[in-house]
Design a protein around this motif. Structure first.
Motif, PDB file in Angstrom:
ATOM      1  N   ALA A 142      42.459 -39.446  58.694  1.00  0.00           N
ATOM      2  CA  ALA A 142      43.325 -38.261  58.662  1.00  0.00           C
ATOM      3  C   ALA A 142      44.358 -38.332  59.786  1.00  0.00           C
ATOM      4  N   LEU A 143      43.899 -38.568  61.007  1.00  0.00           N
ATOM      5  CA  LEU A 143      44.825 -38.625  62.148  1.00  0.00           C
ATOM      6  C   LEU A 143      45.918 -39.670  61.903  1.00  0.00           C
ATOM      7  N   ALA A 144      45.529 -40.810  61.315  1.00  0.00           N
ATOM      8  CA  ALA A 144      46.492 -41.891  61.077  1.00  0.00           C
ATOM      9  C   ALA A 144      47.608 -41.451  60.132  1.00  0.00           C
ATOM     10  N   CYS A 145      47.307 -40.481  59.277  1.00  0.00           N
ATOM     11  CA  CYS A 145      48.315 -39.951  58.344  1.00  0.00           C
ATOM     12  C   CYS A 145      49.065 -38.765  58.960  1.00  0.00           C
ATOM     13  N   GLY A 146      48.702 -38.370  60.175  1.00  0.00           N
ATOM     14  CA  GLY A 146      49.330 -37.216  60.818  1.00  0.00           C
ATOM     15  C   GLY A 146      48.645 -35.908  60.467  1.00  0.00           C
ATOM     16  N   VAL A 147      47.411 -35.995  59.965  1.00  0.00           N
ATOM     17  CA  VAL A 147      46.685 -34.789  59.542  1.00  0.00           C
ATOM     18  C   VAL A 147      45.718 -34.347  60.645  1.00  0.00           C
ATOM     19  N   PRO A 148      45.874 -33.120  61.171  1.00  0.00           N
ATOM     20  CA  PRO A 148      44.953 -32.629  62.204  1.00  0.00           C
ATOM     21  C   PRO A 148      43.519 -32.524  61.671  1.00  0.00           C
ATOM     22  N   VAL A 149      42.548 -32.577  62.586  1.00  0.00           N
ATOM     23  CA  VAL A 149      41.139 -32.524  62.182  1.00  0.00           C
ATOM     24  C   VAL A 149      40.472 -31.287  62.791  1.00  0.00           C
ATOM     25  N   GLN A 202      47.448 -40.656  68.511  1.00  0.00           N
ATOM     26  CA  GLN A 202      46.071 -40.846  69.008  1.00  0.00           C
ATOM     27  C   GLN A 202      45.369 -41.976  68.258  1.00  0.00           C
ATOM     28  N   ALA A 203      45.555 -42.009  66.922  1.00  0.00           N
ATOM     29  CA  ALA A 203      44.935 -43.078  66.124  1.00  0.00           C
ATOM     30  C   ALA A 203      45.444 -44.438  66.599  1.00  0.00           C
ATOM     31  N   GLU A 204      46.744 -44.541  66.848  1.00  0.00           N
ATOM     32  CA  GLU A 204      47.322 -45.827  67.273  1.00  0.00           C
ATOM     33  C   GLU A 204      46.814 -46.252  68.646  1.00  0.00           C
ATOM     34  N   ARG A 205      46.689 -45.290  69.542  1.00  0.00           N
ATOM     35  CA  ARG A 205      46.273 -45.589  70.915  1.00  0.00           C
ATOM     36  C   ARG A 205      44.814 -46.056  70.984  1.00  0.00           C
ATOM     37  N   GLU A 206      43.944 -45.381  70.261  1.00  0.00           N
ATOM     38  CA  GLU A 206      42.507 -45.590  70.495  1.00  0.00           C
ATOM     39  C   GLU A 206      41.752 -46.306  69.378  1.00  0.00           C
ATOM     40  N   TYR A 207      42.316 -46.299  68.158  1.00  0.00           N
ATOM     41  CA  TYR A 207      41.490 -46.744  67.025  1.00  0.00           C
ATOM     42  C   TYR A 207      42.164 -47.787  66.135  1.00  0.00           C
ATOM     43  N   SER A 208      43.081 -48.589  66.712  1.00  0.00           N
ATOM     44  CA  SER A 208      43.715 -49.667  65.936  1.00  0.00           C
ATOM     45  C   SER A 208      42.763 -50.857  65.840  1.00  0.00           C
ATOM     46  N   LEU A 209      43.109 -51.848  65.034  1.00  0.00           N
ATOM     47  CA  LEU A 209      42.311 -53.086  64.976  1.00  0.00           C
ATOM     48  C   LEU A 209      42.333 -53.795  66.326  1.00  0.00           C
TER      49      LEU A 209
END
Ligand code: UDP
Length: 361
Positions: A280-287, A334-341
């Motif tokens: 969700a975060l990767a698509c810009g969707v808040p959780v 946030q997704a890019e900073r912490e949860y990329s490959l």
């Protein structure tokens, strides 16, 4: 990102479902992403998975046999069971025969057998534990491995590690995603989203109760693992604005999920991680998630979503009313900073290096 001494790695998938079926839950995507991350690091990767598995561009050995029953559907004193012609047994029999072609085997199965077999293998086995404590038998066997091979156990969150007696021996790998597969969507439609296996531990009824009060439509994606549970929810909230949209591939899911105002995560168990939060975060969707388990370590309250008192529908409703305060661009960042490959790649290197080094002692 590359390394000087690439490893030969054999990844053994979950025996509860083929990769791509949805029955294996988050482990299916986790394994796929970890395989991709390891390949980016120049390691050579082969995956063993139940017949019918789909894995684009990654060497795959399909294994025939009957699937395991999922551990979360049984009680704490559940016995260890294996069906006749078990795919789990067949996979580990195959692994035993080919082990000398590899430096490390990585186990993704939350099952007793791979832990029990660990001391009998000549090659080291790294275990990525995908769930928190569920049964006494599993706790006991994982604890034994953690004692004998301390570097080998990894988990997805600190909260998950906290459920085990061997919490201090767990390496927190978190998770990582191929973010090029998720498109940032700066705007949303009016609906909310709920994504996951439809099974009691995932707590879908709380999200349904929240939209029953707010009247905002809820789109639901995921495999219906427990039909009776799903029917019960629908019967309990006959007027809730629900739209069940089936189980989608990552490509289609991210497109549809990206149009949502927010993702609701309402698990009743200690969710080990919660892959769908990062998707969700990767698509810009808040959780919006309960303050418990993996999601509580992911969501930055007030910045990329809201954390809510666990099991509080009123809390969910209040968080929904505060969604305007969240900037969708922050979510993607946030997704890019912490949860990329690449981010999980760094953590994987540390974990695997420790295992290889402890082997050399
Ligand atoms: N998922 C999917 N298509 C769907 C719904 C869900 O591929 O339509 C996948 C999703 O990408 C995620 C997994 O199902 O990887 C759910 O994993 P999660 O870690 O959130 O929960 P688990 O099932 O492991 O408890």
């Amino acid at each position: 990102m590359s390394r000087s001494n690439p490893l030969k790695l054999l990844l053994l998938s979950t025996p509860v479902g083929a990769i791509g079926s949805g029955l294996g839950g988050g482990v299916e995507l986790t394994l796929t992403n970890i395989a991709r991350s390891l390949i980016l690091l120049n390691h050579s990767v082969t995956v063993i998975a139940p017949e019918g598995s789909v894995l684009d561009g990654i060497p795959l050995v399909p294994i025939a046999g009957n699937l395991q029953i999922t551990a979360q559907s049984q009680g704490r004193d559940a016995l260890i069971t294996l069906p006749a012609n078990s795919v789990l047994g067949n996979a580990w029999n195959y692994a035993r025969q080919v082990q000398h072609e590899y430096d490390v085997l990585i186990n993704f199965a939350y099952d007793w057998l791979p832990f029990y077999l660990t001391p009998f293998f000549e090659r080291p086995i790294a275990h990525l534990v995908s769930m928190g404590s569920l049964t006494d038998a599993m706790d006991q066997i994982i604890a034994q491995v953690a004692e004998q091979f301390p570097a080998t156990i990894a988990v997805h969150s600190l909260a998950q590690a906290e459920t085990f007696s061997f919490r201090d021996r767990c390496f927190n790998l978190k998770n990582g995603f191929d973010l090029s597969q998720y498109q940032f969507n700066p705007t949303s439609k009016n609906h909310l989203a709920w994504v996951g296996r439809i099974a009691p531990e995932k707590g879908l009824e709380d999200a349904v109760a929240a939209v029953d009060q707010t009247g905002i439509p809820l789109k639901i994606w995921g495999v219906i693992q427990d039909e009776a549970y799903w029917n019960h929810i629908q019967a309990s909230y006959p007027n809730a604005p629900l739209d069940y949209c089936g189980f989608l591939s990552t490509q289609d899911l991210q497109k549809a999920l990206g149009e949502s105002r927010a993702l609701l995560m309402t698990p009743h168990w200690v969710e080990a991680f919660g892959n769908v939060a990062i998707e969700a975060l990767a698509c810009g969707v808040p959780v919006i998630a309960y303050r418990r388990g993996g999601p509580a370590e992911i969501v930055q309250a007030g910045k990329t979503g809201w954390l809510v008192e666990p099991d509080s529908v009123a809390g969910l409703v209040e968080a929904i009313s505060k969604l305007e305060q969240i900037d969708r661009a922050e979510c993607r960042q946030q997704a890019e900073r912490e949860y990329s490959l690449e981010a999980i790649g760094e953590r994987l290197e540390i974990w695997l290096d420790r295992i290889v080094q402890s082997q050399d002692l």
